[in-house]
Design a protein around this motif. Structure first.
Motif, PDB file in Angstrom:
ATOM      1  N   LEU A   6       0.829  -1.198   0.000  1.00 13.42           N
ATOM      2  CA  LEU A   6       0.000   0.000   0.000  1.00 13.42           C
ATOM      3  C   LEU A   6       0.866   1.251   0.000  1.00 13.42           C
ATOM      4  N   ALA A   7       1.921   1.230   0.795  1.00 14.87           N
ATOM      5  CA  ALA A   7       2.817   2.391   0.842  1.00 14.87           C
ATOM      6  C   ALA A   7       3.486   2.614  -0.511  1.00 14.87           C
ATOM      7  N   ALA A   8       3.897   1.526  -1.158  1.00 11.66           N
ATOM      8  CA  ALA A   8       4.536   1.638  -2.468  1.00 11.66           C
ATOM      9  C   ALA A   8       3.579   2.227  -3.492  1.00 11.66           C
ATOM     10  N   ILE A   9       2.325   1.792  -3.439  1.00  7.74           N
ATOM     11  CA  ILE A   9       1.318   2.326  -4.352  1.00  7.74           C
ATOM     12  C   ILE A   9       1.162   3.826  -4.144  1.00  7.74           C
ATOM     13  N   SER A  10       1.117   4.229  -2.867  1.00  7.42           N
ATOM     14  CA  SER A  10       0.942   5.653  -2.562  1.00  7.42           C
ATOM     15  C   SER A  10       2.107   6.472  -3.097  1.00  7.42           C
ATOM     16  N   ARG A  11       3.321   5.962  -2.937  1.00  6.62           N
ATOM     17  CA  ARG A  11       4.504   6.722  -3.388  1.00  6.62           C
ATOM     18  C   ARG A  11       4.519   6.847  -4.908  1.00  6.62           C
ATOM     19  N   LEU A  12       4.175   5.777  -5.583  1.00  7.89           N
ATOM     20  CA  LEU A  12       4.260   5.775  -7.037  1.00  7.89           C
ATOM     21  C   LEU A  12       3.041   6.405  -7.696  1.00  7.89           C
ATOM     22  N   GLY A  13       1.906   6.491  -6.933  1.00  8.21           N
ATOM     23  CA  GLY A  13       0.685   7.025  -7.525  1.00  8.21           C
ATOM     24  C   GLY A  13       0.107   6.081  -8.559  1.00  8.21           C
ATOM     25  N   GLN A  14       0.444   4.813  -8.490  1.00 10.13           N
ATOM     26  CA  GLN A  14      -0.029   3.832  -9.462  1.00 10.13           C
ATOM     27  C   GLN A  14      -0.646   2.647  -8.738  1.00 10.13           C
ATOM     28  N   VAL A  15      -1.483   1.909  -9.454  1.00  2.00           N
ATOM     29  CA  VAL A  15      -2.101   0.721  -8.903  1.00  2.00           C
ATOM     30  C   VAL A  15      -1.683  -0.469  -9.753  1.00  2.00           C
ATOM     31  N   PRO A  16      -1.017  -1.463  -9.188  1.00  2.49           N
ATOM     32  CA  PRO A  16      -0.560  -2.603  -9.967  1.00  2.49           C
ATOM     33  C   PRO A  16      -1.692  -3.544 -10.336  1.00  2.49           C
ATOM     34  N   SER A  17      -1.315  -4.565 -11.103  1.00  6.00           N
ATOM     35  CA  SER A  17      -2.319  -5.514 -11.578  1.00  6.00           C
ATOM     36  C   SER A  17      -2.994  -6.254 -10.441  1.00  6.00           C
ATOM     37  N   THR A  18      -2.332  -6.355  -9.279  1.00  2.00           N
ATOM     38  CA  THR A  18      -2.965  -7.034  -8.151  1.00  2.00           C
ATOM     39  C   THR A  18      -4.233  -6.304  -7.714  1.00  2.00           C
ATOM     40  N   VAL A  19      -4.237  -4.967  -7.805  1.00  2.00           N
ATOM     41  CA  VAL A  19      -5.427  -4.220  -7.434  1.00  2.00           C
ATOM     42  C   VAL A  19      -6.479  -4.309  -8.537  1.00  2.00           C
ATOM     43  N   ASP A  20      -6.043  -4.425  -9.800  1.00  2.00           N
ATOM     44  CA  ASP A  20      -6.999  -4.699 -10.875  1.00  2.00           C
ATOM     45  C   ASP A  20      -7.759  -5.985 -10.572  1.00  2.00           C
ATOM     46  N   ARG A  21      -7.025  -6.990 -10.118  1.00  2.00           N
ATOM     47  CA  ARG A  21      -7.681  -8.256  -9.773  1.00  2.00           C
ATOM     48  C   ARG A  21      -8.598  -8.069  -8.569  1.00  2.00           C
ATOM     49  N   GLN A  22      -8.188  -7.200  -7.650  1.00  2.00           N
ATOM     50  CA  GLN A  22      -9.028  -6.943  -6.480  1.00  2.00           C
ATOM     51  C   GLN A  22     -10.322  -6.236  -6.894  1.00  2.00           C
ATOM     52  N   ILE A  23     -10.226  -5.296  -7.820  1.00  2.00           N
ATOM     53  CA  ILE A  23     -11.417  -4.608  -8.329  1.00  2.00           C
ATOM     54  C   ILE A  23     -12.367  -5.614  -8.967  1.00  2.00           C
ATOM     55  N   LEU A  24     -11.830  -6.469  -9.826  1.00  2.00           N
ATOM     56  CA  LEU A  24     -12.673  -7.465 -10.491  1.00  2.00           C
ATOM     57  C   LEU A  24     -13.184  -8.491  -9.496  1.00  2.00           C
ATOM     58  N   GLY A  25     -12.345  -8.829  -8.500  1.00  2.00           N
ATOM     59  CA  GLY A  25     -12.762  -9.793  -7.499  1.00  2.00           C
ATOM     60  C   GLY A  25     -13.963  -9.321  -6.702  1.00  2.00           C
ATOM     61  N   LEU A  26     -14.106  -8.003  -6.544  1.00  2.00           N
ATOM     62  CA  LEU A  26     -15.277  -7.448  -5.883  1.00  2.00           C
ATOM     63  C   LEU A  26     -16.414  -7.189  -6.859  1.00  2.00           C
ATOM     64  N   ALA A  27     -16.086  -6.708  -8.060  1.00  2.00           N
ATOM     65  CA  ALA A  27     -17.115  -6.280  -9.002  1.00  2.00           C
ATOM     66  C   ALA A  27     -17.868  -7.446  -9.638  1.00  2.00           C
ATOM     67  N   VAL A  28     -17.162  -8.518 -10.008  1.00  2.00           N
ATOM     68  CA  VAL A  28     -17.828  -9.623 -10.709  1.00  2.00           C
ATOM     69  C   VAL A  28     -18.879 -10.306  -9.836  1.00  2.00           C
ATOM     70  N   PRO A  29     -18.556 -10.703  -8.587  1.00  2.00           N
ATOM     71  CA  PRO A  29     -19.621 -11.269  -7.747  1.00  2.00           C
ATOM     72  C   PRO A  29     -20.743 -10.270  -7.468  1.00  2.00           C
ATOM     73  N   ALA A  30     -20.394  -8.996  -7.305  1.00  2.00           N
ATOM     74  CA  ALA A  30     -21.425  -7.976  -7.071  1.00  2.00           C
ATOM     75  C   ALA A  30     -22.362  -7.898  -8.264  1.00  2.00           C
ATOM     76  N   LEU A  31     -21.808  -7.999  -9.476  1.00  2.00           N
ATOM     77  CA  LEU A  31     -22.634  -7.992 -10.676  1.00  2.00           C
ATOM     78  C   LEU A  31     -23.600  -9.176 -10.680  1.00  2.00           C
ATOM     79  N   GLY A  32     -23.090 -10.351 -10.293  1.00  2.00           N
ATOM     80  CA  GLY A  32     -23.947 -11.528 -10.241  1.00  2.00           C
ATOM     81  C   GLY A  32     -25.104 -11.352  -9.283  1.00  2.00           C
ATOM     82  N   ALA A  33     -24.827 -10.777  -8.122  1.00  2.00           N
ATOM     83  CA  ALA A  33     -25.884 -10.548  -7.134  1.00  2.00           C
ATOM     84  C   ALA A  33     -26.882  -9.508  -7.637  1.00  2.00           C
ATOM     85  N   LEU A  34     -26.397  -8.468  -8.314  1.00  4.70           N
ATOM     86  CA  LEU A  34     -27.288  -7.448  -8.849  1.00  4.70           C
ATOM     87  C   LEU A  34     -28.219  -8.018  -9.911  1.00  4.70           C
TER      88      LEU A  34
END
Length: 452
Positions: A6-34
């Motif tokens: 998290l600290a590294a992300i803050s310093r660089l101002g970037q979000v790595p692919s791991t957070v992309d997976r985290q976004i999808l990991g939350l969004a895809v099941p949420a879409l299914g429930a919706l």
């Protein structure tokens, strides 16, 4: 992710692919429930539709009332998600789950009150929509049979919000999926097996929603016990939930008002435009689920980062989730615009209505990337607990949209051209007003209040 990442992300101002997976990991099941939730109405429609036209018309009116009531109470999910995520990010899991428990008590109490009101005012509410005779009778029967399920429906909202704040969107997906299947079976058994008619459909839906509420409550209660949170309602916590939820309720009212205004204008443009609007609006609604799923992911991630006090991560997540929103909107726009003519064939054989649908879908498709921007920014600000601003912005955007909608009603021609202008007004002007107000807010730092 751990603190060093998290600290590294803050310093660089970037979000790595791991957070992309985290976004999808939350969004895809949420879409299914919706997507699972509208299946309740579709199943009820399919089952009741075979009883006759009068029953189906009654269901249409009653379900419209129920969906409106539950939709206005969506603040139970949104407000809970934001506060639970923030406290979780601050390392206060016990406090986060206490908020979840308080949200369940608030939802249950509100649900009981609304159920009692629905039982009493059902005939009046149905009559207010213009129903008479047998249609009014069927609508009243369904509304009264399904009203006992309102506490379950609202508890599902609150529990889902708590679990989203804990970054668990899979459990609500499982419960929603199982609930949709159980609802289908129960409706068939009660309506045709026990010959209860439209009342059986309402009772089946109510029983399913109550069971879903119990299932999700068990999950939240187990988590609360494990974290050492109290299961008793905390009056201060419930009042805090009311204070947090009220601005979001006002925001939702402004959106509902804009939607109702759009339907009113479509009605004035003739039967072709009104029929076409029903289809375009339904397709837009399903496309919005995908964008709303990204907004849910943004709520949870932004709330968590603010709770942790990491404004650098908040900015990085803002940029990344907005990129996902605009990108998803662009993809959906290509699909809807390219398949408009074929999609229209699934709803009507009238060539005039198909033409109106196709042209209006192209208009909506061009503007879909902006809708993705708006949905995600909404999620970001809800996750930040910026409800007061969203309520004020909702009223401002409604005021901006009203004269444009009235101008379409006054000057647009009937038929496909009028519908195209109407969708240019709604998906263009109204969404642009939302994009500008929320975009200007996001550029500042006043909404980034850190800590629990």
């Amino acid at each position: 992710m751990d603190g060093k990442k998290l600290a590294a992300i803050s310093r660089l101002g970037q979000v790595p692919s791991t957070v992309d997976r985290q976004i999808l990991g939350l969004a895809v099941p949420a879409l299914g429930a919706l997507v699972a939730e509208p299946l309740f109405v579709l199943v009820d429609s399919a089952v009741v539709g075979r009883l006759g036209t009068t029953e189906l018309a009654g269901l249409s009116l009653a379900s419209t009332l129920l969906v409106t009531v539950v939709g206005l109470c969506v603040f139970l999910a949104y407000a809970t998600t934001a506060v639970v995520a923030r406290r979780t990010g601050a390392g206060d899991r016990s406090g986060a789950l206490q908020v979840g428990v308080d949200g369940l008590w608030l939802a249950a109490g509100l649900g009981v009150v609304l159920a009692a009101v629905a039982l009493v005012v059902a005939p009046w509410a149905v009559g207010a929509l213009g129903a008479t005779g047998d249609v009014a009778g069927q609508a009243t029967t369904y509304l009264r049979a399904s009203a006992p399920g309102l506490p379950g429906m609202l508890v599902v909202l609150a529990a889902t919000g708590a679990l989203r704040g804990l970054q668990d969107t899979r459990t609500p997906l499982v419960v929603a999926g199982v609930g949709a299947a159980v609802n289908a079976v129960l409706n068939v058994v009660l309506v045709y097996g026990l010959h209860l008619g439209i009342a059986g459909s309402g009772a089946g839906t109510a029983a399913t929603q109550l069971a879903m509420g119990v299932a999700l409550t068990v999950v939240v209660v187990r988590g609360a016990r494990a974290a050492g949170a109290s299961l008793r309602p905390a009056p201060g916590g419930i009042l805090a939930g009311v204070r947090t939820g009220t601005p979001l309720l006002l925001r939702t009212l402004s959106l509902r008002a804009a939607i109702l205004l759009t339907v009113w204008v479509a009605t004035s443009l003739g039967p072709v435009a009104l029929a076409g609007h029903q289809v375009v609006n339904a397709i837009w609604g399903f496309a919005a689920f995908a964008l709303d799923a990204l907004a849910i992911a943004a709520q949870a991630l932004i709330g968590h980062a603010l709770g942790a006090g990491d404004t650098g991560l908040v900015r990085a997540l803002l940029r990344r989730t907005l990129a996902w929103g605009v990108g998803a909107g662009a993809v959906l726009g290509v699909v809807l615009g390219g398949l408009g003519w074929w999609l229209s064939a699934a709803f009507t054989t009238d060539p005039d209505v198909r033409h109106a649908i196709t042209v209006s879908l192209v208009v909506a498709a061009v503007l879909m990337p902006m809708a993705g921007w708006v949905f995600v920014l909404d999620g970001v600000l809800i996750g930040a607990g910026d409800g007061r601003f969203l309520a004020a912005a909702g009223m401002v955007t409604l005021v901006a949209y009203v004269p444009v909608a009235l101008a379409v009603r006054a000057w647009a021609p009937e038929g496909w051209a009028g519908l195209a202008w109407l969708w240019a007004a709604f998906a263009g002007v109204f969404m642009l007003a939302r994009a500008v107000t929320t975009g200007l807010r996001a550029r500042r730092d006043t909404w980034m209040v850190t800590g629990a």
